[in-house]
Design an enzyme around this catalytic site. Structure first.
Site, PDB file in Angstrom:
ATOM      1  N   ASP A   1       0.868  -1.175   0.000  1.00 14.52           N
ATOM      2  CA  ASP A   1       0.000   0.000   0.000  1.00 14.52           C
ATOM      3  C   ASP A   1       0.912   1.233   0.000  1.00 14.52           C
ATOM      4  O   ASP A   1       2.140   1.116  -0.205  1.00 14.52           O
ATOM      5  CB  ASP A   1      -0.983  -0.038   1.178  1.00 14.52           C
ATOM      6  CG  ASP A   1      -0.285   0.119   2.534  1.00 14.52           C
ATOM      7  OD1 ASP A   1       0.967   0.189   2.586  1.00 14.52           O
ATOM      8  OD2 ASP A   1      -1.000   0.186   3.544  1.00 14.52           O
TER       9      ASP A   1
ATOM     10  N   CYS B   1       3.330  -3.193   4.104  1.00  7.45           N
ATOM     11  CA  CYS B   1       2.448  -2.106   4.533  1.00  7.45           C
ATOM     12  C   CYS B   1       3.090  -1.486   5.760  1.00  7.45           C
ATOM     13  O   CYS B   1       4.240  -1.821   6.091  1.00  7.45           O
ATOM     14  CB  CYS B   1       1.014  -2.581   4.768  1.00  7.45           C
ATOM     15  SG  CYS B   1       0.751  -3.689   6.154  1.00  7.45           S
TER      16      CYS B   1
ATOM     17  N   THR C   1       2.631  -1.599   9.171  1.00 11.74           N
ATOM     18  CA  THR C   1       2.990  -2.541  10.246  1.00 11.74           C
ATOM     19  C   THR C   1       3.232  -3.953   9.744  1.00 11.74           C
ATOM     20  O   THR C   1       3.723  -4.799  10.497  1.00 11.74           O
ATOM     21  CB  THR C   1       1.836  -2.636  11.259  1.00 11.74           C
ATOM     22  OG1 THR C   1       0.671  -3.114  10.558  1.00 11.74           O
ATOM     23  CG2 THR C   1       1.540  -1.298  11.913  1.00 11.74           C
TER      24      THR C   1
ATOM     25  N   HIS D   1      11.517 -23.364   9.377  1.00 10.73           N
ATOM     26  CA  HIS D   1      10.574 -24.071  10.244  1.00 10.73           C
ATOM     27  C   HIS D   1       9.128 -23.994   9.766  1.00 10.73           C
ATOM     28  O   HIS D   1       8.359 -24.916  10.046  1.00 10.73           O
ATOM     29  CB  HIS D   1      10.639 -23.514  11.667  1.00 10.73           C
ATOM     30  CG  HIS D   1      11.902 -23.864  12.388  1.00 10.73           C
ATOM     31  ND1 HIS D   1      12.074 -23.654  13.739  1.00 10.73           N
ATOM     32  CD2 HIS D   1      13.060 -24.425  11.941  1.00 10.73           C
ATOM     33  CE1 HIS D   1      13.290 -24.068  14.103  1.00 10.73           C
ATOM     34  NE2 HIS D   1      13.910 -24.527  13.018  1.00 10.73           N
TER      35      HIS D   1
ATOM     36  N   HIS E   1       9.172 -30.386  10.908  1.00 10.33           N
ATOM     37  CA  HIS E   1       8.503 -29.123  10.582  1.00 10.33           C
ATOM     38  C   HIS E   1       7.448 -29.326   9.493  1.00 10.33           C
ATOM     39  O   HIS E   1       6.435 -28.635   9.471  1.00 10.33           O
ATOM     40  CB  HIS E   1       9.528 -28.086  10.144  1.00 10.33           C
ATOM     41  CG  HIS E   1      10.543 -27.803  11.208  1.00 10.33           C
ATOM     42  ND1 HIS E   1      10.205 -27.255  12.423  1.00 10.33           N
ATOM     43  CD2 HIS E   1      11.882 -28.037  11.258  1.00 10.33           C
ATOM     44  CE1 HIS E   1      11.289 -27.145  13.176  1.00 10.33           C
ATOM     45  NE2 HIS E   1      12.315 -27.615  12.484  1.00 10.33           N
TER      46      HIS E   1
HETATM   47  C1  RB5 Z   1      -1.752   2.640   6.620  1.00 11.37           C
HETATM   48  O1  RB5 Z   1      -1.787   3.836   7.315  1.00 11.37           O
HETATM   49  C2  RB5 Z   1      -1.559   1.453   7.543  1.00 11.37           C
HETATM   50  O2  RB5 Z   1      -2.672   1.286   8.359  1.00 11.37           O
HETATM   51  C3  RB5 Z   1      -1.284   0.188   6.762  1.00 11.37           C
HETATM   52  O3  RB5 Z   1      -0.151   0.388   5.981  1.00 11.37           O
HETATM   53  C4  RB5 Z   1      -0.985  -1.042   7.576  1.00 11.37           C
HETATM   54  O4  RB5 Z   1      -0.061  -0.785   8.584  1.00 11.37           O
HETATM   55  C5  RB5 Z   1      -2.154  -1.786   8.047  1.00 11.37           C
HETATM   56  O5  RB5 Z   1      -2.055  -2.865   8.648  1.00 11.37           O
END
Ligand code: RB5
Length: 150
Positions: free
Chosen positions: A11, A68, A70, A101, A136
């Site tokens: 994203d 993305c 996180t 694993h 595994h």
């Molecule tokens: C975008 O702001 C953020 O929410 C997205 O990149 C991601 O971290 C969502 O899980």
């Protein structure tokens, strides 16, 4: 299956890091399939995770890379698909263990929490490490839900 062809998607939060990783993947000999996003404008991570996870789930791609902010949203989407194992990875050691694993096949990077150099090291380790199999493999075989969740 084209082992040296790899899809990648992000994203907006992972866009810059994706752009940095694409030439690195090419220099490693991969044919990169860039599934977007194509700009830093705000976008919705599921729109990019679904097409990539479908490819891996169907066996059209052996591995894929998602980014993305996180890593969590991309991971949630990708892991809904059969045969997709998509860990959020924050270090080369976790990348290595996710392959050895867990036979991870989609690398998910938390772009807002990694430097580009860290991301490159993680990608290289992920792609260079083989699944160990053995005990595994038994555990990985037990991951799929076959009706237990209904
Ligand atoms: C975008 O702001 C953020 O929410 C997205 O990149 C991601 O971290 C969502 O899980």
């Amino acid at each position: 299956m084209a082992t040296r062809r790899i899809p990648i998607a992000s994203d907006h939060a992972g866009f810059e890091m994706k752009q940095r990783l694409i030439p690195v993947l090419r220099s490693l000999g991969y044919e990169v399939e860039d599934l977007g996003t194509d700009t830093a404008a705000s976008s919705d991570y599921p729109d990019y995770a679904h097409p990539l996870a479908q490819r891996v789930s169907r066996g059209e791609s052996e591995r894929g890379i998602l980014l993305c902010g996180t890593g969590l949203g991309m991971s949630y989407v990708a892991n809904r698909y059969p045969n997709v194992r998509a860990p959020v990875v924050w270090s080369p050691e976790i990348a290595e263990l996710s392959r050895k694993h867990n036979d991870a096949n989609v690398l998910v990077l938390p772009a807002r929490f990694l430097t580009e150099d860290q991301a490159v090291d993680i990608v290289k380790r992920f792609l260079d490490t083989s699944f160990e199999g053995g005990r595994h493999a038994r555990r990985v075989d037990k991951i799929e839900v076959h009706g237990e969740a209904q």
